[in-house]
Design an enzyme around this catalytic site. Sequence first.
Site, PDB file in Angstrom:
ATOM      1  N   SER A 208       0.831  -1.218  -0.082  1.00  0.00           N
ATOM      2  CA  SER A 208       0.012   0.082   0.093  1.00  0.00           C
ATOM      3  C   SER A 208       0.852   1.192   0.021  1.00  0.00           C
ATOM      4  O   SER A 208       1.841   1.321   0.477  1.00  0.00           O
ATOM      5  CB  SER A 208      -1.022  -0.009   1.256  1.00  0.00           C
ATOM      6  OG  SER A 208      -1.695   1.004   1.508  1.00  0.00           O
TER       7      SER A 208
ATOM      8  N   TYR B   5      -1.660  -0.187  10.455  1.00  0.00           N
ATOM      9  CA  TYR B   5      -1.900  -0.398   9.129  1.00  0.00           C
ATOM     10  C   TYR B   5      -0.616  -0.143   8.313  1.00  0.00           C
ATOM     11  O   TYR B   5      -0.181  -0.942   7.533  1.00  0.00           O
ATOM     12  CB  TYR B   5      -3.076   0.444   8.531  1.00  0.00           C
ATOM     13  CG  TYR B   5      -3.172  -0.050   7.111  1.00  0.00           C
ATOM     14  CD1 TYR B   5      -3.609  -1.055   6.560  1.00  0.00           C
ATOM     15  CD2 TYR B   5      -2.977   1.072   6.096  1.00  0.00           C
ATOM     16  CE1 TYR B   5      -3.905  -1.430   5.394  1.00  0.00           C
ATOM     17  CE2 TYR B   5      -3.147   0.563   4.687  1.00  0.00           C
ATOM     18  CZ  TYR B   5      -3.798  -0.519   4.323  1.00  0.00           C
ATOM     19  OH  TYR B   5      -3.807  -0.931   3.052  1.00  0.00           O
TER      20      TYR B   5
END
Length: 265
Positions: free
Chosen positions: A142, A155
């Site tokens: 990501s 995250y």
Amino acid sequence: MKRGARRILVTGASSGIGRALALRYAQEGRSLALFGRDAARLEAVAADCRAKGAEADVSIADVRDRAAMAERIAAADAREPLDLVIANAGVSTGLSRGQIAEDPEAVRGTLSINVLGVFNTVEPAIEAMTARRRGQIAVVGSMAGLRGLPYSPAYCASKAAVHLYADSLRGALAPHGVHVSLIVPGFVATPMTDKLKAWQAGKVSDEKAAEIIMRGLDRRAAVIAFPLFVYYAMKLFTMLPPRTVDSVMRLVEVSVPQTHEREKP
């Protein structure tokens, strides 16, 4: 059939990028091994893939379960040798406006799925592919793995971990005939981003994301990042004074829902 992988395994195939990839790869002459936790959604994706001419088998599995993943991946490989394994399954978690610290249970749930889940997917594939001296492994990271964001610490940490894992594996496995690609998407229209309250610069559809990823995997790109302007902006942020970037990021109003996932499946 176009050139490229014939037998492809995708985790998190029941929705989002995983589903879009499965449908993108589905065509006559291809065989798909679709992994996920929601049996009904996974079967629906498999049916759509079969309608497009592909063979598709499903495995109901939780990526946190190392033993089960090893068993199911071995079975998928035994059915037909895997050419491409895409470690896609993941979750997000973060902070709402005014919240100071993340729930420790949500943090561990995120790390268990996003990091250990990738290991549990990739490790069995390494064993099978290096024995044959051919194959390709793709890890979905990501943009959040490039620089820490104040509204999603766990995250970001999880994605940074798998970025370095993929980078390390790429060099380690190349002499054994196995190619490794790191996928670095920005905002993609999925159920995950639908819950995110933020400005989502450069957001693309899951179908467009799958197209970009497939094109990159076909040419065995080391890194597949999109959109590029976000990728380079995040790279630039890592070179600027950290406290300056932190101050600017705190001005952006973002609310990231807390995951309900926990450490154990």
